[in-house]
Design a protein around this motif. Sequence first.
Motif, PDB file in Angstrom:
ATOM      1  N   ALA A  54      -7.543   2.162  -5.398  1.00  0.00           N
ATOM      2  CA  ALA A  54      -6.498   2.438  -4.994  1.00  0.00           C
ATOM      3  C   ALA A  54      -6.304   2.868  -5.861  1.00  0.00           C
ATOM      4  N   ALA A  55      -5.909   2.788  -6.943  1.00  0.00           N
ATOM      5  CA  ALA A  55      -5.220   3.647  -8.417  1.00  0.00           C
ATOM      6  C   ALA A  55      -5.387   5.249  -8.240  1.00  0.00           C
ATOM      7  N   GLY A  56      -6.325   5.373  -7.683  1.00  0.00           N
ATOM      8  CA  GLY A  56      -6.887   7.389  -7.446  1.00  0.00           C
ATOM      9  C   GLY A  56      -5.478   7.201  -6.307  1.00  0.00           C
ATOM     10  N   THR A  57      -5.051   6.686  -5.190  1.00  0.00           N
ATOM     11  CA  THR A  57      -3.974   7.186  -4.459  1.00  0.00           C
ATOM     12  C   THR A  57      -2.837   7.611  -5.081  1.00  0.00           C
ATOM     13  N   ALA A  86     -21.212  15.310  -2.252  1.00  0.00           N
ATOM     14  CA  ALA A  86     -20.712  15.287  -0.186  1.00  0.00           C
ATOM     15  C   ALA A  86     -19.507  15.277  -0.156  1.00  0.00           C
ATOM     16  N   HIS A  87     -18.060  14.862   0.229  1.00  0.00           N
ATOM     17  CA  HIS A  87     -17.506  14.677   0.459  1.00  0.00           C
ATOM     18  C   HIS A  87     -15.767  14.851  -0.638  1.00  0.00           C
ATOM     19  N   GLY A  88     -16.258  14.481  -1.903  1.00  0.00           N
ATOM     20  CA  GLY A  88     -14.847  15.016  -2.488  1.00  0.00           C
ATOM     21  C   GLY A  88     -14.012  14.135  -2.824  1.00  0.00           C
ATOM     22  N   ALA A  89     -13.548  13.637  -3.855  1.00  0.00           N
ATOM     23  CA  ALA A  89     -12.787  12.501  -4.197  1.00  0.00           C
ATOM     24  C   ALA A  89     -11.663  12.647  -3.190  1.00  0.00           C
ATOM     25  N   SER A  90     -11.412  13.608  -2.856  1.00  0.00           N
ATOM     26  CA  SER A  90      -9.750  13.719  -1.973  1.00  0.00           C
ATOM     27  C   SER A  90     -10.084  13.127  -0.795  1.00  0.00           C
ATOM     28  N   GLU A  91     -12.092  13.350  -0.217  1.00  0.00           N
ATOM     29  CA  GLU A  91     -12.044  12.206   0.625  1.00  0.00           C
ATOM     30  C   GLU A  91     -11.838  10.970   1.118  1.00  0.00           C
ATOM     31  N   PHE A  92     -12.246  10.581  -0.359  1.00  0.00           N
ATOM     32  CA  PHE A  92     -12.334   8.605  -0.350  1.00  0.00           C
ATOM     33  C   PHE A  92     -11.330   8.269  -0.477  1.00  0.00           C
ATOM     34  N   ARG A  93      -9.982   8.746  -1.471  1.00  0.00           N
ATOM     35  CA  ARG A  93      -8.500   8.911  -1.240  1.00  0.00           C
ATOM     36  C   ARG A  93      -7.634   8.497   0.060  1.00  0.00           C
ATOM     37  N   SER A  94      -8.519   9.289   0.892  1.00  0.00           N
ATOM     38  CA  SER A  94      -7.527   9.882   2.228  1.00  0.00           C
ATOM     39  C   SER A  94      -8.448   8.486   2.478  1.00  0.00           C
ATOM     40  N   ALA A  95      -9.645   7.629   2.928  1.00  0.00           N
ATOM     41  CA  ALA A  95     -10.498   6.927   3.245  1.00  0.00           C
ATOM     42  C   ALA A  95      -8.768   4.995   2.495  1.00  0.00           C
ATOM     43  N   THR A 101      -6.120   5.031   1.763  1.00  0.00           N
ATOM     44  CA  THR A 101      -4.285   4.748   1.823  1.00  0.00           C
ATOM     45  C   THR A 101      -4.755   5.201   4.066  1.00  0.00           C
ATOM     46  N   LYS A 102      -5.836   5.323   4.243  1.00  0.00           N
ATOM     47  CA  LYS A 102      -5.941   5.144   5.747  1.00  0.00           C
ATOM     48  C   LYS A 102      -5.723   3.573   5.281  1.00  0.00           C
ATOM     49  N   SER A 142      -4.341  -4.217   0.455  1.00  0.00           N
ATOM     50  CA  SER A 142      -5.581  -3.918   2.273  1.00  0.00           C
ATOM     51  C   SER A 142      -5.713  -4.939   2.358  1.00  0.00           C
ATOM     52  N   ILE A 143      -4.970  -5.885   2.239  1.00  0.00           N
ATOM     53  CA  ILE A 143      -5.618  -7.566   2.560  1.00  0.00           C
ATOM     54  C   ILE A 143      -3.878  -8.166   3.340  1.00  0.00           C
ATOM     55  N   VAL A 144      -3.938  -8.890   4.419  1.00  0.00           N
ATOM     56  CA  VAL A 144      -2.940  -8.869   4.865  1.00  0.00           C
ATOM     57  C   VAL A 144      -3.318  -9.773   5.629  1.00  0.00           C
ATOM     58  N   PRO A 145      -2.873 -11.205   4.784  1.00  0.00           N
ATOM     59  CA  PRO A 145      -2.439 -12.958   4.913  1.00  0.00           C
ATOM     60  C   PRO A 145      -1.647 -13.683   6.394  1.00  0.00           C
ATOM     61  N   LEU A 146      -1.739 -14.153   7.376  1.00  0.00           N
ATOM     62  CA  LEU A 146      -1.015 -14.299   8.765  1.00  0.00           C
ATOM     63  C   LEU A 146      -1.384 -15.758   9.183  1.00  0.00           C
ATOM     64  N   GLN A 147      -0.727 -15.970  10.182  1.00  0.00           N
ATOM     65  CA  GLN A 147      -0.751 -17.028  10.287  1.00  0.00           C
ATOM     66  C   GLN A 147      -0.126 -16.603  11.973  1.00  0.00           C
ATOM     67  N   HIS A 148      -1.767 -17.205  12.833  1.00  0.00           N
ATOM     68  CA  HIS A 148      -0.652 -17.288  14.044  1.00  0.00           C
ATOM     69  C   HIS A 148      -0.092 -18.719  14.769  1.00  0.00           C
ATOM     70  N   ILE A 149       1.268 -19.003  15.218  1.00  0.00           N
ATOM     71  CA  ILE A 149       2.050 -20.497  14.917  1.00  0.00           C
ATOM     72  C   ILE A 149       2.203 -20.364  16.587  1.00  0.00           C
ATOM     73  N   PRO A 150       1.347 -21.238  17.170  1.00  0.00           N
ATOM     74  CA  PRO A 150       2.188 -21.849  18.405  1.00  0.00           C
ATOM     75  C   PRO A 150       3.040 -21.538  19.112  1.00  0.00           C
ATOM     76  N   HIS A 151       3.625 -21.837  20.320  1.00  0.00           N
ATOM     77  CA  HIS A 151       5.414 -22.044  20.468  1.00  0.00           C
ATOM     78  C   HIS A 151       5.610 -23.773  19.918  1.00  0.00           C
ATOM     79  N   GLY A 152       6.039 -24.026  19.665  1.00  0.00           N
ATOM     80  CA  GLY A 152       6.624 -25.226  19.397  1.00  0.00           C
ATOM     81  C   GLY A 152       6.086 -25.864  18.854  1.00  0.00           C
TER      82      GLY A 152
END
Length: 468
Positions: free
Chosen positions: A267-270, A353-362, A364-365, A393-403
């Motif tokens: 990701a340092a390349g983006t 085959a793809h170029g560094a820019s395509e890796f950066r784009s992926a 970033t997405k 690109s890691i997103v820790p989350l918890q599901h919290i049931p109502h109440g």
Amino acid sequence: MNHNLRLGDERRDVLQATFDTVTQVWEGFDKARESEPELTAATAALLAETLPEQGMIHTDALGQAVDVLDQSLAQSRPRFLAYIGSSGLEIGAVADFLAASYDINLAVDARAASSLEVQTSKWLGEFIGFPNARGLFTSGGTVSNITALAAARHRAVPESREMGNTGPMAVYVSSEAHYSNKRAVELLGLGTRAVRSIAIDEQHRMVPAALEEQIRADMAAGVKPMCIIASAGTTLTGAIDPLREIARIAQTYNIWMHVDGAYGAPAAGTDVARDLFDGIELADSVTIDAHKWLFVPKACSIVLVKDYAALAATFGHNEAYMPHEGEEPNPVDVTLEYSRPLRALKLWLGFKAHGASEFRSAITKNIELAQETYSRASVNASFRVLPHRPQLSIVPLQHIPHGMTDPEQISKHNAALCSAIEKDGRVFLSPAVIDGETWLRPCFTNFRTELSDVDVLFEAIEDLGNKR
């Protein structure tokens, strides 16, 4: 029927069958399955067979292999959001086929192939902003980290190769650093007590002041500081340690600085993440797993170093059965491995085959998908997120049931929910224990993953979570 190990007359049939199969597999990876296949009774019976003394029609054997693979968990699928896996770059798979066909050994100079490895390591250094470095390709981040730490030990205690560890040494890591670093310390004979687990801040990054305080305390106690390992994307939350501050401390006390960027360093390349890696160019070595966030098939890890001679000083042996001509050391003299395949080809061919820019784009997405996931969860009362947005690109989350308000119950709910999601098969997640609590941990490292897959992620979590 052939009575030798050549495919003979079946060669073209096998290649055609392979072509047809791989075409179907790649097309299948373009979109997710709605559920994972079960292991069939036929495949279970196949995998219980004893050693075959006689061969079979080669295309039939190939078909059986495909059945096994198709009933396995494949990280290449776009909704595989567990762990940190590769996504099976197609041109990389072609490169593996070519490399295996030539079966070149990089233990000694292999002419053009050796030059290709050198070139690819320099390209990767340029990509992440670690210039004037050179590296070697290894089987994984664990071996890359061990290689770097061995060089760090040799610099700190040059007599260690002959005398062993003659005195106490310390290796400094954040409290959430990958366990492979601890394993490296164990294998180098330092013992786990040599590991100094440094406190982290509210964003799960190493605290430089705590690091410096520990170094001073060790020096006062007669312990030799051997290496500082900075994380550039932890496995748990994707946190990036403050590299420039850590580099300043490493320079002040003349300590080898290693950056474990196995996951996050690409990701340092983006443009979107480059500033988070400020100071990476000051490190002595960096680990990057191209089979993680550079998408190529396993195994393809790289250890980059500023001082290539340090590796030769650490690993070199002047054995009579190995040619030693010229000033350039043999690859076997700068790494742990002897027989070493041409792992670099898959990344070299990917860049060509793809170029560094395509890796950066992926990449970033993937980061953008993580940000979108965080944004959706943060405004949904059914979810809890960490107080800071994801750095990568890691997103820790918890599901919290109502109440539900009790943290222990919420953790148990999310652990059970993660198991239910795996069985459901729409998406594949892994759990994470953060500050003693269980979280769901979607991780985006696949170039095939789209926004529609994020939609399905939330649908699956809420659907299954509200049933529990």
